[in-house]
Every structure is written in structure tokens, then in C-alpha cells.
Motif scaffolding. Structure first.
Motif, short mmCIF file in Angstrom:
data_model
loop_
_atom_site.label_atom_id
_atom_site.label_comp_id
_atom_site.label_asym_id
_atom_site.label_seq_id
_atom_site.Cartn_x
_atom_site.Cartn_y
_atom_site.Cartn_z
N SER A 40 0.82 -1.22 0.00
CA SER A 40 0.00 0.00 0.00
C SER A 40 0.85 1.27 0.00
O SER A 40 0.32 2.37 0.09
CB SER A 40 -0.93 0.01 1.22
N ARG A 41 2.14 1.12 -0.13
CA ARG A 41 3.05 2.26 -0.15
C ARG A 41 2.87 3.07 -1.43
O ARG A 41 2.69 2.50 -2.51
CB ARG A 41 4.48 1.72 -0.07
N PRO A 42 2.90 4.42 -1.37
CA PRO A 42 2.77 5.23 -2.59
C PRO A 42 3.87 4.87 -3.59
O PRO A 42 5.03 4.63 -3.20
CB PRO A 42 2.94 6.66 -2.09
N ALA A 43 3.50 4.83 -4.88
CA ALA A 43 4.48 4.39 -5.88
C ALA A 43 4.61 5.37 -7.04
O ALA A 43 5.64 6.01 -7.21
CB ALA A 43 4.11 3.00 -6.39
N GLY A 45 2.21 8.34 -9.17
CA GLY A 45 0.94 9.02 -9.37
C GLY A 45 -0.11 8.52 -8.40
O GLY A 45 0.10 8.52 -7.18
N GLU A 46 -1.24 8.06 -8.94
CA GLU A 46 -2.33 7.55 -8.11
C GLU A 46 -2.07 6.13 -7.60
O GLU A 46 -2.80 5.63 -6.74
CB GLU A 46 -3.64 7.54 -8.90
N TRP A 47 -1.06 5.48 -8.13
CA TRP A 47 -0.83 4.07 -7.83
C TRP A 47 -0.03 3.86 -6.56
O TRP A 47 0.97 4.54 -6.32
CB TRP A 47 -0.09 3.40 -8.97
N ASP A 48 -0.44 2.86 -5.78
CA ASP A 48 0.42 2.34 -4.74
C ASP A 48 1.25 1.21 -5.34
O ASP A 48 1.16 0.93 -6.56
CB ASP A 48 -0.39 1.89 -3.52
N VAL A 49 2.07 0.55 -4.53
CA VAL A 49 2.96 -0.50 -5.05
C VAL A 49 2.15 -1.64 -5.66
O VAL A 49 2.52 -2.18 -6.71
CB VAL A 49 3.89 -1.01 -3.93
N ARG A 50 1.03 -1.98 -5.06
CA ARG A 50 0.19 -3.06 -5.61
C ARG A 50 -0.33 -2.69 -7.00
O ARG A 50 -0.26 -3.50 -7.94
CB ARG A 50 -0.98 -3.37 -4.68
N ALA A 51 -0.85 -1.47 -7.15
CA ALA A 51 -1.40 -1.06 -8.44
C ALA A 51 -0.31 -0.96 -9.50
O ALA A 51 -0.52 -1.35 -10.67
CB ALA A 51 -2.13 0.27 -8.30
N LEU A 52 0.86 -0.44 -9.13
CA LEU A 52 1.97 -0.37 -10.08
C LEU A 52 2.41 -1.76 -10.49
O LEU A 52 2.70 -2.01 -11.67
CB LEU A 52 3.14 0.39 -9.45
N THR A 53 2.43 -2.68 -9.54
CA THR A 53 2.77 -4.06 -9.86
C THR A 53 1.73 -4.67 -10.80
O THR A 53 2.08 -5.37 -11.76
CB THR A 53 2.87 -4.90 -8.57
N GLY A 54 0.46 -4.38 -10.54
CA GLY A 54 -0.58 -4.87 -11.42
C GLY A 54 -0.42 -4.33 -12.83
O GLY A 54 -0.51 -5.08 -13.82
N HIS A 55 -0.18 -3.03 -12.95
CA HIS A 55 0.00 -2.44 -14.27
C HIS A 55 1.21 -3.06 -14.98
O HIS A 55 1.14 -3.39 -16.17
CB HIS A 55 0.19 -0.93 -14.14
N THR A 56 2.30 -3.22 -14.25
CA THR A 56 3.52 -3.78 -14.86
C THR A 56 3.29 -5.21 -15.32
O THR A 56 3.83 -5.63 -16.36
CB THR A 56 4.68 -3.72 -13.85
N HIS A 157 8.68 0.43 -15.79
CA HIS A 157 7.89 0.27 -14.57
C HIS A 157 8.61 -0.54 -13.49
O HIS A 157 8.31 -0.38 -12.30
CB HIS A 157 6.53 -0.32 -14.90
N THR A 158 9.55 -1.39 -13.87
CA THR A 158 10.36 -2.04 -12.85
C THR A 158 11.28 -1.01 -12.21
O THR A 158 11.52 -1.05 -10.98
CB THR A 158 11.17 -3.21 -13.44
N LEU A 159 11.77 -0.05 -12.99
CA LEU A 159 12.53 1.06 -12.41
C LEU A 159 11.65 1.90 -11.49
O LEU A 159 12.08 2.31 -10.41
CB LEU A 159 13.12 1.93 -13.51
N ASP A 160 10.41 2.16 -11.91
CA ASP A 160 9.47 2.88 -11.06
C ASP A 160 9.28 2.15 -9.73
O ASP A 160 9.25 2.77 -8.65
CB ASP A 160 8.10 3.00 -11.74
N LEU A 161 9.13 0.85 -9.81
CA LEU A 161 8.90 0.03 -8.62
C LEU A 161 10.12 0.05 -7.70
O LEU A 161 9.99 0.17 -6.47
CB LEU A 161 8.56 -1.39 -9.04
N ALA A 162 11.30 -0.05 -8.29
CA ALA A 162 12.53 -0.01 -7.49
C ALA A 162 12.65 1.32 -6.76
O ALA A 162 13.04 1.37 -5.58
CB ALA A 162 13.74 -0.25 -8.38
N ARG A 163 12.31 2.41 -7.44
CA ARG A 163 12.35 3.73 -6.79
C ARG A 163 11.37 3.81 -5.64
O ARG A 163 11.69 4.32 -4.57
CB ARG A 163 12.04 4.82 -7.81
N ALA A 164 10.16 3.31 -5.85
CA ALA A 164 9.14 3.36 -4.80
C ALA A 164 9.56 2.57 -3.58
O ALA A 164 9.26 2.94 -2.44
CB ALA A 164 7.80 2.85 -5.35
N LEU A 165 10.24 1.46 -3.81
CA LEU A 165 10.66 0.58 -2.71
C LEU A 165 12.03 0.96 -2.15
O LEU A 165 12.48 0.36 -1.17
CB LEU A 165 10.70 -0.87 -3.21
#
Length: 214
Positions: A40-43, A45-56, A157-165
Motif C-alpha cells: 500500500s506504499r505510494p508508488a 501518481g495515483e498508484w500504490d505499489v500493488r497497483a503499479l505491480t498490477g500495471h507492470t 515500470h520495474t525502475l518505477d517500482l525499485a524507486r518506490a521501494l
């Protein structure tokens, strides 16, 4: 694999497949490091980590879906033409909502769901010829011409995810990043904003609002 092996107008098929497999592995490995409270961590825009993972994950599942859909209509020449055709076709709100829905669909254990998707899709690709047709939103494409667009999505988006985490990107993502930079350059060269993009990447300017190749 060198970046020159990923010429977006005439890519080596084995290099494309290897690059996609490496990007899928990087995405899988990164999601495996997500702690339960971080979904549920912000990732982005509007996406949290779960939503970004889903999109990816759609960079994997669309390959599966589009291979199973009869390809009709005009033929799309390659990945550059694909991105130019779909650029701006979907509204940001629709993309955001679809990401949230796809993230929710990953269930109670998103990392396990990603692991299963990667295993399933990479197995499918091993048994699918390069010239198999896929039914994309832009038109019919061969599999080997469509895969670089999914490499691009997985890389970004994997780069986006790495940044968020706040984690380093997995090493297996490096070839996909190199290939995606080359593809981005080829797309950018066809846009009215080509000059601004060149100034940006050479450090002449800051980031103008909404400047992007996609």
C-alpha cells in the motif's frame, strides 16, 4: 547483450527474447522483495505499489491475451510505429483505474501471482514462433515486433517500482534499460518535441511539463 543488438527497426530475434526474459526476471525478483506492509506504499501518481505491480504485470499478460486473439486489421510495422499509434489513445484516468483493478486481481499474495504469470508467459513464448501474430490495440503485429514494446514497459515500470521501494534495480534489467533507451530515442526522433528531448538528455534544460515519448 549490447544496446546495438536491439535496433528498433530490425532487431535480432534471439536478443529480443533474451531481453524480455531478463526484464521479466527482474520484475519477478523485485516483487519478491516487497514486504506485506509495502503493497500500500505510494508508488507512481495515483498508484500504490500493488497497483503499479498490477500495471507492470500487463507487460506479460497482454502477450498471452493478444496471442490468443485473432489478429485482424492493418499490420503495424514495428515497435516505433506501435508506440506512435497508441500514444495518447487511452486517458490517464482509464490507465490509472485499470492499474488499480489489475493490482487488486493479484490477490492476497501479489508476489506469488507475479511469479506464476512470469513462469506461464515465458513458457508460452518458448513454444511460440517469432512470426506468430498478436492482436494489439494498434493493429496486427508479429510477436517479435511486439515484444520490444513489452520490454520497454517492463524496464520503465520495474525502475518505477525499485524507486518506490528504495531498492536497487535487479542486474538482469540492465539489457532492457539499454534497449528501451534506444527505442525511446527512435520514438522521440519522430515527435515534434524531438529537439526538446535532445536538449533534455544532454543536460541543457529541465523537464518541460508533459514531455515524454509515450
Amino acid at each position: 547483450m549490447d544496446a546495438e543488438d536491439m535496433d528498433p527497426e530490425g532487431m535480432d530475434a534471439e536478443a529480443v527474447r533474451d531481453c524480455y526474459a531478463g526484464a521479466a526476471q527482474a520484475f519477478r525478483d523485485l516483487t519478491a522483495q516487497v514486504h506485506e506492509h509495502d503493497w500500500s506504499r505510494p508508488a507512481l501518481g495515483e498508484w500504490d505499489v500493488r497497483a503499479l505491480t498490477g500495471h507492470t504485470s500487463r507487460a506479460l499478460t497482454t502477450v498471452e491475451t493478444y496471442l490468443a486473439t485473432p489478429a485482424a486489421g492493418k499490420r503495424v510495422a514495428g515497435p516505433v510505429e506501435y508506440f506512435l499509434a497508441v500514444r495518447g489513445a487511452a486517458s490517464p484516468s482509464a490507465i490509472a483505474q485499470r492499474g488499480k483493478e489489475t493490482g487488486d486481481a493479484l490477490g492476497e499474495d501479489p508476489a506469488a501471482a507475479v511469479r506464476e504469470i512470469v513462469q506461464r508467459v515465458t513458457a508460452l513464448l518458448r513454444n511460440t514462433p517469432d512470426d506468430a501474430l498478436v492482436a494489439t490495440p494498434a493493429g496486427a503485429m508479429t510477436l517479435i515486433d511486439y515484444l520490444p514494446t513489452r520490454v520497454f514497459e517492463l524496464a520503465v515500470h520495474t525502475l518505477d517500482l525499485a524507486r518506490a521501494l528504495e531498492l536497487p534495480p535487479p542486474a538482469s534489467l540492465a539489457p532492457a534499460v539499454a534497449a528501451s533507451l534506444k527505442l525511446a530515442g527512435a520514438i522521440g526522433a519522430r515527435l515534434p518535441s524531438a529537439g526538446e528531448l535532445l536538449l533534455l538528455i544532454t543536460g541543457r534544460t529541465g523537464l518541460p511539463e508533459n514531455l515524454s515519448v509515450v
